[in-house]
Structure formats: C-alpha cells, structure tokens
Scaffold this motif. Structure first.
Motif, PDB file in Angstrom:
ATOM      1  N   UNK A  25       0.847  -1.196   0.000  1.00 51.92           N
ATOM      2  CA  UNK A  25       0.000   0.000   0.000  1.00 51.92           C
ATOM      3  C   UNK A  25       0.879   1.241   0.000  1.00 51.92           C
ATOM      4  N   UNK A  26       0.549   2.181  -0.886  1.00 53.78           N
ATOM      5  CA  UNK A  26       1.287   3.435  -0.947  1.00 53.78           C
ATOM      6  C   UNK A  26       0.292   4.576  -1.143  1.00 53.78           C
ATOM      7  N   UNK A  27       0.594   5.735  -0.570  1.00 53.86           N
ATOM      8  CA  UNK A  27      -0.246   6.923  -0.736  1.00 53.86           C
ATOM      9  C   UNK A  27       0.412   7.874  -1.722  1.00 53.86           C
ATOM     10  N   UNK A  28      -0.411   8.492  -2.594  1.00 58.50           N
ATOM     11  CA  UNK A  28       0.101   9.412  -3.608  1.00 58.50           C
ATOM     12  C   UNK A  28      -0.741  10.680  -3.655  1.00 58.50           C
ATOM     13  N   UNK A  29      -0.109  11.795  -4.021  1.00 61.90           N
ATOM     14  CA  UNK A  29      -0.720  13.105  -4.230  1.00 61.90           C
ATOM     15  C   UNK A  29      -1.088  13.782  -2.912  1.00 61.90           C
ATOM     16  N   UNK A  30      -0.387  14.876  -2.622  1.00 67.18           N
ATOM     17  CA  UNK A  30      -0.593  15.603  -1.365  1.00 67.18           C
ATOM     18  C   UNK A  30      -2.036  16.064  -1.196  1.00 67.18           C
ATOM     19  N   UNK A  31      -2.667  16.515  -2.272  1.00 66.20           N
ATOM     20  CA  UNK A  31      -4.011  17.084  -2.164  1.00 66.20           C
ATOM     21  C   UNK A  31      -5.057  16.016  -1.866  1.00 66.20           C
ATOM     22  N   UNK A  32      -5.031  14.915  -2.607  1.00 71.20           N
ATOM     23  CA  UNK A  32      -6.087  13.910  -2.506  1.00 71.20           C
ATOM     24  C   UNK A  32      -5.706  12.721  -1.627  1.00 71.20           C
ATOM     25  N   UNK A  33      -4.430  12.485  -1.450  1.00 69.95           N
ATOM     26  CA  UNK A  33      -3.932  11.369  -0.636  1.00 69.95           C
ATOM     27  C   UNK A  33      -4.654  10.063  -0.974  1.00 69.95           C
ATOM     28  N   UNK A  34      -4.496   9.663  -2.228  1.00 62.25           N
ATOM     29  CA  UNK A  34      -5.088   8.397  -2.686  1.00 62.25           C
ATOM     30  C   UNK A  34      -4.224   7.215  -2.284  1.00 62.25           C
ATOM     31  N   UNK A  35      -4.871   6.092  -2.030  1.00 60.56           N
ATOM     32  CA  UNK A  35      -4.161   4.842  -1.804  1.00 60.56           C
ATOM     33  C   UNK A  35      -4.089   4.044  -3.101  1.00 60.56           C
ATOM     34  N   UNK A  36      -2.936   3.462  -3.363  1.00 60.51           N
ATOM     35  CA  UNK A  36      -2.750   2.531  -4.462  1.00 60.51           C
ATOM     36  C   UNK A  36      -2.250   1.219  -3.856  1.00 60.51           C
ATOM     37  N   UNK A  37      -2.689   0.101  -4.427  1.00 60.92           N
ATOM     38  CA  UNK A  37      -2.346  -1.202  -3.880  1.00 60.92           C
ATOM     39  C   UNK A  37      -1.743  -2.079  -4.973  1.00 60.92           C
ATOM     40  N   UNK A  38      -0.514  -2.516  -4.733  1.00 59.89           N
ATOM     41  CA  UNK A  38       0.135  -3.453  -5.644  1.00 59.89           C
ATOM     42  C   UNK A  38       0.050  -4.842  -5.033  1.00 59.89           C
ATOM     43  N   UNK A  39      -0.571  -5.764  -5.761  1.00 58.34           N
ATOM     44  CA  UNK A  39      -0.732  -7.138  -5.303  1.00 58.34           C
ATOM     45  C   UNK A  39       0.208  -8.042  -6.095  1.00 58.34           C
ATOM     46  N   UNK A  40       0.900  -8.914  -5.372  1.00 53.10           N
ATOM     47  CA  UNK A  40       1.861  -9.812  -6.026  1.00 53.10           C
ATOM     48  C   UNK A  40       1.643 -11.240  -5.559  1.00 53.10           C
ATOM     49  N   UNK A  41       1.470 -12.139  -6.514  1.00 52.05           N
ATOM     50  CA  UNK A  41       1.339 -13.564  -6.219  1.00 52.05           C
ATOM     51  C   UNK A  41       2.710 -14.117  -5.847  1.00 52.05           C
ATOM     52  N   UNK A  42       2.793 -14.731  -4.682  1.00 49.05           N
ATOM     53  CA  UNK A  42       4.095 -15.234  -4.241  1.00 49.05           C
ATOM     54  C   UNK A  42       4.529 -16.470  -5.025  1.00 49.05           C
ATOM     55  N   UNK A  43       3.590 -17.183  -5.616  1.00 48.30           N
ATOM     56  CA  UNK A  43       3.930 -18.385  -6.391  1.00 48.30           C
ATOM     57  C   UNK A  43       4.495 -18.047  -7.764  1.00 48.30           C
ATOM     58  N   UNK A  44       3.855 -17.099  -8.440  1.00 43.49           N
ATOM     59  CA  UNK A  44       4.189 -16.825  -9.834  1.00 43.49           C
ATOM     60  C   UNK A  44       4.911 -15.498 -10.065  1.00 43.49           C
TER      61      UNK A  44
END
Length: 223
Positions: A25-44
């Motif tokens: 999870x990472x937050x971006x943009x000072x004004x809106x403070x949106x969350x972005x989520x990077x999902x990674x499969x540990x198998x592949x």
C-alpha cells in the motif's frame, strides 16, 4: 514491523505478507492522498495494481522489473486514474474497470478499458483470485475486490465505496446514497465476516466488525 495500513504521501509503502499474496500500500498526491495497492502472487510473481491514482514516478519503481498483468480502476473519478496512461504505456497491463464506468474512464484518460467487469467476475493475480463486487452509488460502476485468503481472513479493496466511519460520498443525491448504503449493507456486511480487513481508496484501513455496529447510524444520517 507488522502491517498497519497507515501510509503518508511521500512516505514509505506498507507491505503485508500473506502466504500466497503480498499487498503493498502506498499513498500518492498531497491534495487527494489516494491509496494505491500493488498485489503480487508469491507463487508466480504476477502483479496487479489497484488504482493507478497518481505519481507514476512512485508507482513504476514499486512495480519494478516484475511486470504488471493488470490495472484495476475501482471507479471513474479523476483522482483514481491520473497515472493510468503512464502505467499502461510502460507496462502493457490490461485495464480492468466496472462496466458502467468504463466509457468515462476512457474518455478521461484516453486509455481503453479492455476488461469490463461486474458482480461475479474475477481478476487473477497469478494463482490467486480477486472476486468483483459491484457497488452502485458513489459512481454507477464502482467495484470492490475481494481476496479470500485460504490461510486466514478475507481482504477487501473498497475503492471509495466504504471507509472507516461511513460510505463514500454521493454528493447530495438521495437515490445514489440509498443504492450505496443498500449495496454496502447487503453485499459486504451481509455476506462477509467481521474479521474481513478492508482497504479503502483514501486513508487508513479497518475491519468490517469494527464498522458493522454503525451501519444503521450511517443510513439514518444519510451520508
């Protein structure tokens, strides 16, 4: 350090390691403070990004050399897809969005939505699977994404449909609010257990069990 979900714009990402899936999870943009989520499969090693909201200079290094199979845009609002064009251009990821919001996303970004999804559809993250739950109200085609961890509790990515303390904004539209609170109560609280951890489009995470006692209050207050 254990995962808390408390991130700040310009600060470090927070990483949750599940047996089969890693959530960053990472937050971006000072004004809106949106969350972005990077999902990674540990198998592949397969990766999926939820909401390329802004700051490709932050998101692309996070994605790294592992590539990106898909970008899911939770809804059509401008603050959730400002980096979509840059991320897709650099990674070739397939763009996924809710059917009723897809045209608006393309109009605003210039990026075609290649997969238009609704209730019951799934998005693969390698050998893991995200279930699509359509929640109408914040926008016509908002979607949530549910990962049922075989080794633990469910994980729910809610976009702007559900936050700690209430549902998303409906901008004074009583019909939209009624639809939103109905869908949230029926499709989320009505089907998922209290230990479901949810990850919203802005701010901190919560669990359904923490919020459940307040749903009637939200309905009564009208927002």
């Amino acid at each position: 350090m254990s995962y808390t979900g408390e991130v700040t714009v310009g600060g470090a990402a927070d990483v949750r390691e599940l047996p089969a899936l890693t959530i960053t999870k990472v937050a971006v943009d000072e004004k809106m403070s949106n969350n972005c989520y990077l999902l990674r499969c540990t198998d592949t090693g397969d990766q999926v990004l939820i909401d390329a909201a802004a700051a490709p200079e932050t998101l692309l290094p996070l994605i790294g050399d592992g590539g990106l199979s898909a970008v899911v845009t939770t809804h059509q609002h401008w603050d959730h897809h400002r980096a979509l064009a840059d991320v897709v251009r650099e990674t070739g990821a397939v763009v996924v969005a809710g059917e009723p919001d897809a045209d608006a996303i393309t109009e605003q970004t210039g990026v075609p939505v290649e997969r238009r999804v609704t209730d019951g559809d799934t998005v693969a993250v390698g050998s893991c699977e995200l279930e699509v739950i359509r929640i109408t109200g914040h926008t016509p085609g908002s979607i949530c994404l549910l990962y049922r961890d075989p080794a633990g509790h469910p994980h729910l990515f809610t976009g702007d449909s559900l936050f700690p303390g209430g549902v998303g904004g409906t901008f004074g539209d009583a019909d939209a609010f009624a639809s939103l609170i109905d869908d949230v109560e029926t499709k989320l609280f009505g089907t998922l257990p209290d230990d479901t951890w949810f990850y919203p489009g802005h701010g901190n995470d919560s669990q359904l069990g923490v919020e459940r006692p307040h749903v009637a209050e939200w309905r009564e207050r009208g927002w």
